[in-house]
Write a protein that holds these residues in place. Sequence first.
Motif, mmCIF file in Angstrom:
data_model
loop_
_atom_site.group_PDB
_atom_site.id
_atom_site.type_symbol
_atom_site.label_atom_id
_atom_site.label_comp_id
_atom_site.label_asym_id
_atom_site.label_seq_id
_atom_site.Cartn_x
_atom_site.Cartn_y
_atom_site.Cartn_z
ATOM 1 N N GLY A 1 0.818 -1.207 0.000
ATOM 2 C CA GLY A 1 0.000 0.000 0.000
ATOM 3 C C GLY A 1 0.849 1.253 0.000
ATOM 4 N N THR A 2 1.969 1.222 0.721
ATOM 5 C CA THR A 2 2.884 2.369 0.762
ATOM 6 C C THR A 2 3.449 2.660 -0.618
ATOM 7 O OG1 THR A 2 3.493 1.901 3.047
ATOM 8 C CG2 THR A 2 5.007 3.254 1.780
ATOM 9 N N ILE A 3 3.892 1.616 -1.296
ATOM 10 C CA ILE A 3 4.460 1.792 -2.641
ATOM 11 C C ILE A 3 3.419 2.393 -3.579
ATOM 12 C CG2 ILE A 3 5.397 0.584 -4.648
ATOM 13 C CD1 ILE A 3 6.519 -1.501 -2.650
ATOM 14 N N LEU A 4 2.218 1.831 -3.577
ATOM 15 C CA LEU A 4 1.167 2.312 -4.481
ATOM 16 C C LEU A 4 0.768 3.747 -4.176
ATOM 17 C CD1 LEU A 4 -1.102 -0.868 -4.650
ATOM 18 C CD2 LEU A 4 0.209 0.117 -6.539
ATOM 19 N N ASN A 5 0.614 4.080 -2.897
ATOM 20 C CA ASN A 5 0.174 5.428 -2.535
ATOM 21 C C ASN A 5 1.224 6.478 -2.879
ATOM 22 O OD1 ASN A 5 -2.295 4.577 -1.510
ATOM 23 N ND2 ASN A 5 -1.499 4.259 0.532
ATOM 24 N N ILE A 6 2.482 6.188 -2.562
ATOM 25 C CA ILE A 6 3.543 7.162 -2.857
ATOM 26 C C ILE A 6 3.764 7.275 -4.359
ATOM 27 C CG2 ILE A 6 5.997 7.663 -2.566
ATOM 28 C CD1 ILE A 6 5.855 6.421 0.190
ATOM 29 N N TYR A 7 3.734 6.161 -5.060
ATOM 30 C CA TYR A 7 3.890 6.200 -6.525
ATOM 31 C C TYR A 7 2.750 6.980 -7.172
ATOM 32 C CZ TYR A 7 3.976 4.591 -11.374
ATOM 33 O OH TYR A 7 3.983 4.544 -12.736
ATOM 34 N N THR A 8 1.536 6.783 -6.698
ATOM 35 C CA THR A 8 0.396 7.545 -7.212
ATOM 36 C C THR A 8 0.571 9.029 -6.932
ATOM 37 O OG1 THR A 8 -1.079 5.661 -6.859
ATOM 38 C CG2 THR A 8 -2.113 7.817 -7.120
ATOM 39 N N GLY A 9 1.111 9.354 -5.759
ATOM 40 C CA GLY A 9 1.390 10.758 -5.440
ATOM 41 C C GLY A 9 2.428 11.351 -6.391
ATOM 42 N N PHE A 10 3.440 10.559 -6.736
ATOM 43 C CA PHE A 10 4.448 11.024 -7.706
ATOM 44 C C PHE A 10 3.802 11.351 -9.050
ATOM 45 C CE2 PHE A 10 8.229 8.574 -5.648
ATOM 46 C CZ PHE A 10 8.185 9.445 -4.576
ATOM 47 N N LEU A 11 2.854 10.503 -9.472
ATOM 48 C CA LEU A 11 2.213 10.696 -10.773
ATOM 49 C C LEU A 11 1.324 11.950 -10.802
ATOM 50 C CD1 LEU A 11 1.154 7.042 -11.696
ATOM 51 C CD2 LEU A 11 3.156 8.318 -12.493
ATOM 52 N N GLU A 12 0.904 12.423 -9.638
ATOM 53 C CA GLU A 12 0.045 13.603 -9.576
ATOM 54 C C GLU A 12 0.826 14.910 -9.554
ATOM 55 O OE1 GLU A 12 -2.373 12.944 -6.162
ATOM 56 O OE2 GLU A 12 -3.601 11.390 -7.130
ATOM 57 N N THR A 13 2.144 14.829 -9.697
ATOM 58 C CA THR A 13 2.969 16.033 -9.762
ATOM 59 C C THR A 13 2.574 16.867 -10.973
ATOM 60 O OG1 THR A 13 4.805 14.814 -8.751
ATOM 61 C CG2 THR A 13 5.339 16.893 -9.834
ATOM 62 N N ASN A 14 2.629 18.171 -10.812
ATOM 63 C CA ASN A 14 2.231 19.105 -11.877
ATOM 64 C C ASN A 14 2.959 18.796 -13.186
ATOM 65 O OD1 ASN A 14 2.345 21.694 -13.506
ATOM 66 N ND2 ASN A 14 0.960 22.302 -11.862
ATOM 67 N N LYS A 15 2.193 18.451 -14.210
ATOM 68 C CA LYS A 15 2.775 18.054 -15.496
ATOM 69 C C LYS A 15 3.455 19.222 -16.204
ATOM 70 C CE LYS A 15 1.295 13.747 -15.421
ATOM 71 N NZ LYS A 15 0.680 13.771 -14.068
ATOM 72 N N GLU A 16 2.909 20.437 -16.061
ATOM 73 C CA GLU A 16 3.506 21.607 -16.708
ATOM 74 C C GLU A 16 4.883 21.906 -16.133
ATOM 75 O OE1 GLU A 16 2.331 23.183 -19.298
ATOM 76 O OE2 GLU A 16 0.590 21.828 -19.350
ATOM 77 N N GLN A 17 5.014 21.763 -14.814
ATOM 78 C CA GLN A 17 6.311 22.007 -14.197
ATOM 79 C C GLN A 17 7.325 20.938 -14.597
ATOM 80 O OE1 GLN A 17 5.298 22.198 -10.028
ATOM 81 N NE2 GLN A 17 4.759 24.368 -10.124
ATOM 82 N N LEU A 18 6.865 19.693 -14.700
ATOM 83 C CA LEU A 18 7.757 18.633 -15.178
ATOM 84 C C LEU A 18 8.215 18.906 -16.611
ATOM 85 C CD1 LEU A 18 6.065 15.364 -13.846
ATOM 86 C CD2 LEU A 18 8.332 16.207 -13.248
ATOM 87 N N ARG A 19 7.276 19.336 -17.453
ATOM 88 C CA ARG A 19 7.612 19.635 -18.851
ATOM 89 C C ARG A 19 8.613 20.786 -18.930
ATOM 90 N NH1 ARG A 19 2.831 20.237 -20.417
ATOM 91 N NH2 ARG A 19 2.472 18.029 -20.891
ATOM 92 N N LEU A 20 8.467 21.767 -18.033
ATOM 93 C CA LEU A 20 9.386 22.902 -18.020
ATOM 94 C C LEU A 20 10.798 22.462 -17.667
ATOM 95 C CD1 LEU A 20 9.903 25.954 -18.151
ATOM 96 C CD2 LEU A 20 9.233 26.092 -15.742
ATOM 97 N N ILE A 21 10.925 21.579 -16.687
ATOM 98 C CA ILE A 21 12.248 21.077 -16.308
ATOM 99 C C ILE A 21 12.884 20.328 -17.471
ATOM 100 C CG2 ILE A 21 13.442 19.410 -14.823
ATOM 101 C CD1 ILE A 21 11.543 20.178 -12.584
ATOM 102 N N LYS A 22 12.090 19.515 -18.158
ATOM 103 C CA LYS A 22 12.609 18.772 -19.314
ATOM 104 C C LYS A 22 13.032 19.724 -20.432
ATOM 105 C CE LYS A 22 11.798 14.513 -17.818
ATOM 106 N NZ LYS A 22 12.871 13.509 -17.627
#
Length: 262
Positions: free
Chosen positions: A148-169
């Motif tokens: 459950g810990t792995i799934l919850n934290i991984y799901t939280g990672f996926l909810e990171t702001n996509k625009e900010q991730l795209r900007l870093i890339k």
Amino acid sequence: MMTNAQAQFIRHEKKYRLAVTFTRTLLFVILLALWEITTKLSVINPFIFSSPSRIVNMFLKMCKDGSIFHHCLITIGETALSFAIIIIAGIGIAVILWLCKGLSDVLEPYLIILNSLPKSALAPMLIVWLGNNQKAIIVTAISVAIFGTILNIYTGFLETNKEQLRLIKTLGGSSFTALTKLVLPSSRKIIISNLKVNIGLCLVGVIIGEFLAARAGLGYLIIYGSQVFKMDLVAMSIVLLCFICAFLYKLIDFIERKSGFS
């Protein structure tokens, strides 16, 4: 300078918290009094249901020989160790899954199935595999919360702001940079909330393991007490588990507030 409205709001909040604390305490005292009175009047059987006074007497008796402290420390130590392993492994595996999308797509259904599986069903097999020892208890506790810990934290990672991730890339940042500068910091509330949930789950897992493979600990006392019909011992162990769980939760909450993660 504080305005009158702000001062009034603060006074109202203080009165509300005081009223809530008073009501909680009063309710707790009333329940204990009813429990004690009904056993004294033989409305309920004190041999089966115990009573607050009998629990206190059992606790004081075990305090004299120091045995209760040994059992409590065993359970707390096993809980702390399994909790540390779950947090380190949970965050580490969630990071690997976020960095390797193909791996996460392959493993996700297996993690969901393992997380849904009743862990009490795994405990007897773990004891057969690992032996009737403390190692089996630790692994049982880890199995309760790790998936459950792995799934919850991984799901939280996926909810990171996509625009900010795209900007870093776009600016040439690597996946590791995005992870350390954006994903982990933005997921800290999810990680902290998992800490609060997992500390209780670890205690549950330790007790399940102690039911089956312990020679000491509060779980062992509960099983032993039920087998020899010492219900005062069982009730005392359950009460102590409640206090330990509340203490561990408050400890995590204190660390959260002091670290500025709240």
